[in-house]
Design a protein around this motif. Structure first.
Motif, PDB file in Angstrom:
ATOM      1  N   ILE A 136       0.138  -3.035   8.884  1.00  0.00           N
ATOM      2  CA  ILE A 136      -0.346  -4.127   8.037  1.00  0.00           C
ATOM      3  C   ILE A 136      -0.010  -5.448   8.722  1.00  0.00           C
ATOM      4  O   ILE A 136       1.165  -5.820   8.847  1.00  0.00           O
ATOM      5  CB  ILE A 136       0.291  -4.073   6.631  1.00  0.00           C
ATOM      6  CG1 ILE A 136      -0.048  -2.743   5.949  1.00  0.00           C
ATOM      7  CG2 ILE A 136      -0.187  -5.243   5.782  1.00  0.00           C
ATOM      8  CD1 ILE A 136      -1.523  -2.499   5.706  1.00  0.00           C
ATOM      9  N   GLU A 137      -1.049  -6.141   9.177  1.00  0.00           N
ATOM     10  CA  GLU A 137      -0.848  -7.348   9.976  1.00  0.00           C
ATOM     11  C   GLU A 137      -0.196  -8.468   9.181  1.00  0.00           C
ATOM     12  O   GLU A 137       0.713  -9.142   9.661  1.00  0.00           O
ATOM     13  CB  GLU A 137      -2.196  -7.819  10.536  1.00  0.00           C
ATOM     14  CG  GLU A 137      -2.095  -9.010  11.471  1.00  0.00           C
ATOM     15  CD  GLU A 137      -3.437  -9.368  12.088  1.00  0.00           C
ATOM     16  OE1 GLU A 137      -3.563 -10.498  12.590  1.00  0.00           O
ATOM     17  OE2 GLU A 137      -4.358  -8.526  12.063  1.00  0.00           O
ATOM     18  N   ASN A 138      -0.650  -8.661   7.932  1.00  0.00           N
ATOM     19  CA  ASN A 138      -0.127  -9.768   7.130  1.00  0.00           C
ATOM     20  C   ASN A 138      -0.055  -9.341   5.671  1.00  0.00           C
ATOM     21  O   ASN A 138      -1.061  -9.361   4.964  1.00  0.00           O
ATOM     22  CB  ASN A 138      -1.019 -11.009   7.275  1.00  0.00           C
ATOM     23  CG  ASN A 138      -0.468 -12.215   6.526  1.00  0.00           C
ATOM     24  OD1 ASN A 138       0.588 -12.144   5.897  1.00  0.00           O
ATOM     25  ND2 ASN A 138      -1.186 -13.325   6.579  1.00  0.00           N
ATOM     26  N   PRO A 139       1.127  -8.971   5.187  1.00  0.00           N
ATOM     27  CA  PRO A 139       1.253  -8.537   3.788  1.00  0.00           C
ATOM     28  C   PRO A 139       0.872  -9.608   2.772  1.00  0.00           C
ATOM     29  O   PRO A 139       0.557  -9.286   1.631  1.00  0.00           O
ATOM     30  CB  PRO A 139       2.735  -8.174   3.663  1.00  0.00           C
ATOM     31  CG  PRO A 139       3.222  -7.976   5.051  1.00  0.00           C
ATOM     32  CD  PRO A 139       2.405  -8.881   5.916  1.00  0.00           C
ATOM     33  N   ASP A 140       0.923 -10.876   3.190  1.00  0.00           N
ATOM     34  CA  ASP A 140       0.547 -11.970   2.287  1.00  0.00           C
ATOM     35  C   ASP A 140      -0.961 -12.202   2.255  1.00  0.00           C
ATOM     36  O   ASP A 140      -1.430 -13.133   1.610  1.00  0.00           O
ATOM     37  CB  ASP A 140       1.243 -13.271   2.714  1.00  0.00           C
ATOM     38  CG  ASP A 140       2.750 -13.203   2.516  1.00  0.00           C
ATOM     39  OD1 ASP A 140       3.182 -12.577   1.524  1.00  0.00           O
ATOM     40  OD2 ASP A 140       3.488 -13.759   3.342  1.00  0.00           O
ATOM     41  N   ASN A 141      -1.705 -11.340   2.952  1.00  0.00           N
ATOM     42  CA  ASN A 141      -3.162 -11.471   2.975  1.00  0.00           C
ATOM     43  C   ASN A 141      -3.802 -10.091   2.954  1.00  0.00           C
ATOM     44  O   ASN A 141      -4.631  -9.752   3.789  1.00  0.00           O
ATOM     45  CB  ASN A 141      -3.604 -12.258   4.210  1.00  0.00           C
ATOM     46  CG  ASN A 141      -5.099 -12.555   4.216  1.00  0.00           C
ATOM     47  OD1 ASN A 141      -5.724 -12.680   3.153  1.00  0.00           O
ATOM     48  ND2 ASN A 141      -5.687 -12.650   5.392  1.00  0.00           N
ATOM     49  N   MET A 142      -3.399  -9.286   1.974  1.00  0.00           N
ATOM     50  CA  MET A 142      -3.989  -7.954   1.804  1.00  0.00           C
ATOM     51  C   MET A 142      -5.076  -8.013   0.742  1.00  0.00           C
ATOM     52  O   MET A 142      -4.877  -8.553  -0.348  1.00  0.00           O
ATOM     53  CB  MET A 142      -2.920  -6.931   1.405  1.00  0.00           C
ATOM     54  CG  MET A 142      -1.950  -6.590   2.518  1.00  0.00           C
ATOM     55  SD  MET A 142      -0.828  -5.214   2.101  1.00  0.00           S
ATOM     56  CE  MET A 142       0.279  -6.013   0.947  1.00  0.00           C
ATOM     57  N   ASN A 157      -6.555 -10.645  -3.713  1.00  0.00           N
ATOM     58  CA  ASN A 157      -5.845 -10.728  -2.454  1.00  0.00           C
ATOM     59  C   ASN A 157      -4.384 -11.077  -2.756  1.00  0.00           C
ATOM     60  O   ASN A 157      -4.107 -11.874  -3.662  1.00  0.00           O
ATOM     61  CB  ASN A 157      -6.479 -11.798  -1.565  1.00  0.00           C
ATOM     62  CG  ASN A 157      -5.941 -11.772  -0.149  1.00  0.00           C
ATOM     63  OD1 ASN A 157      -4.849 -12.239   0.128  1.00  0.00           O
ATOM     64  ND2 ASN A 157      -6.727 -11.230   0.771  1.00  0.00           N
ATOM     65  N   THR A 158      -3.468 -10.500  -1.992  1.00  0.00           N
ATOM     66  CA  THR A 158      -2.055 -10.751  -2.254  1.00  0.00           C
ATOM     67  C   THR A 158      -1.684 -12.224  -2.084  1.00  0.00           C
ATOM     68  O   THR A 158      -0.649 -12.662  -2.591  1.00  0.00           O
ATOM     69  CB  THR A 158      -1.155  -9.891  -1.342  1.00  0.00           C
ATOM     70  OG1 THR A 158      -1.548 -10.085   0.031  1.00  0.00           O
ATOM     71  CG2 THR A 158      -1.290  -8.411  -1.698  1.00  0.00           C
ATOM     72  N   SER A 159      -2.514 -12.993  -1.385  1.00  0.00           N
ATOM     73  CA  SER A 159      -2.263 -14.434  -1.254  1.00  0.00           C
ATOM     74  C   SER A 159      -2.371 -15.143  -2.600  1.00  0.00           C
ATOM     75  O   SER A 159      -1.899 -16.279  -2.743  1.00  0.00           O
ATOM     76  CB  SER A 159      -3.257 -15.058  -0.268  1.00  0.00           C
ATOM     77  OG  SER A 159      -4.592 -14.945  -0.746  1.00  0.00           O
ATOM     78  N   ASN A 206      -7.577  -3.517   2.091  1.00  0.00           N
ATOM     79  CA  ASN A 206      -8.092  -4.087   3.342  1.00  0.00           C
ATOM     80  C   ASN A 206      -9.361  -3.372   3.809  1.00  0.00           C
ATOM     81  O   ASN A 206      -9.481  -2.930   4.956  1.00  0.00           O
ATOM     82  CB  ASN A 206      -7.024  -4.053   4.439  1.00  0.00           C
ATOM     83  CG  ASN A 206      -5.923  -5.071   4.202  1.00  0.00           C
ATOM     84  OD1 ASN A 206      -6.064  -5.975   3.382  1.00  0.00           O
ATOM     85  ND2 ASN A 206      -4.820  -4.939   4.911  1.00  0.00           N
TER      86      ASN A 206
END
Length: 217
Positions: A136-142, A157-159, A206
């Motif tokens: 997972i490249e960016n957990p704050d952008n799933m 989105n997790t953001s 994703n």
């Protein structure tokens, strides 16, 4: 009887912590106030089921709703975990559905009673296989999407989380000691709705890195 295991890891599920009202638009659609701290509830182990499960609707409810969520699997024990080290306690990420008997929940709220039953029926927490953190490249952008019979009903989105994942881990660990195999259902975006017998629900993380499909019997 052994605890159910987390798909993708050889770790038994330990506790199931769930976060309510963690996306602002979902809070608004439910007519609730924006929370000042995470709203936490738990689900029993019997709620866990897996991909391709057919879920039977409980006879006690006429209004079961889907709530798609990103789910975090905890890898190691911790108490009073700092914000800076919170992500070091994560084994991986998946998706799940927090099924809710909305009529039972509404009645319990109206009466000032706990609403554990509304969340706790067997198979009310289906989960996907999990991806390790390295994938997972960016957990704050799933990205998370739920399809009902092929139509997109939820997309978040997790953001957009009111309380991001490290905040949740820190908050929970100040109350409970977290253990390997603990799952955190991190909240649902807007678009929750009822299910009917014969429905097919699919949740994508994703755009398909991980997916979960269940049928409603």
């Amino acid at each position: 009887m052994q605890n159910p295991k987390i798909p993708g890891f050889d770790i038994p599920v330990h506790n199931i912590y769930c976060i309510g009202r963690n996306y602002e638009q979902h809070v608004k659609e439910m007519g609730s106030p924006i929370p000042k701290m995470p709203l936490v509830f738990v689900k029993p182990l019997g709620t866990i089921c897996y991909n391709d499960t057919t879920i039977s609707l409980p006879i006690q409810s006429n209004d079961v709703h889907f709530e798609a969520e990103v789910v975090v699997a905890i890898s190691k024990s911790g108490k009073n975990i700092s914000h800076g080290s919170a992500m070091d306690h994560i084994a991986g990420y998946g998706v799940g559905i927090d099924l809710t008997a909305r009529d039972i929940q509404k009645l319990a709220k109206k009466q000032g009673h706990p609403w554990s039953i509304a969340k706790g029926f067997d198979d009310f927490a289906p989960i996907s296989e999990f991806s390790p953190v390295s994938e997972i490249e960016n957990p704050d952008n799933m990205d998370i999407k739920l399809f009902q019979n092929g139509f997109v009903k939820q997309h978040g989105n997790t953001s957009e989380m009111i309380f991001p994942i490290p905040n949740l881990i820190t908050f929970l660990s100040k109350i409970y000691t977290l253990h390997p195999g603990d799952l955190i259902f991190t909240g649902t975006p807007e678009g929750v709705g009822p299910v009917s017998s014969g429905d097919k629900l699919e949740v994508l993380l994703n755009n398909g890195v991980k997916s979960l499909t269940v049928n409603i019997g």
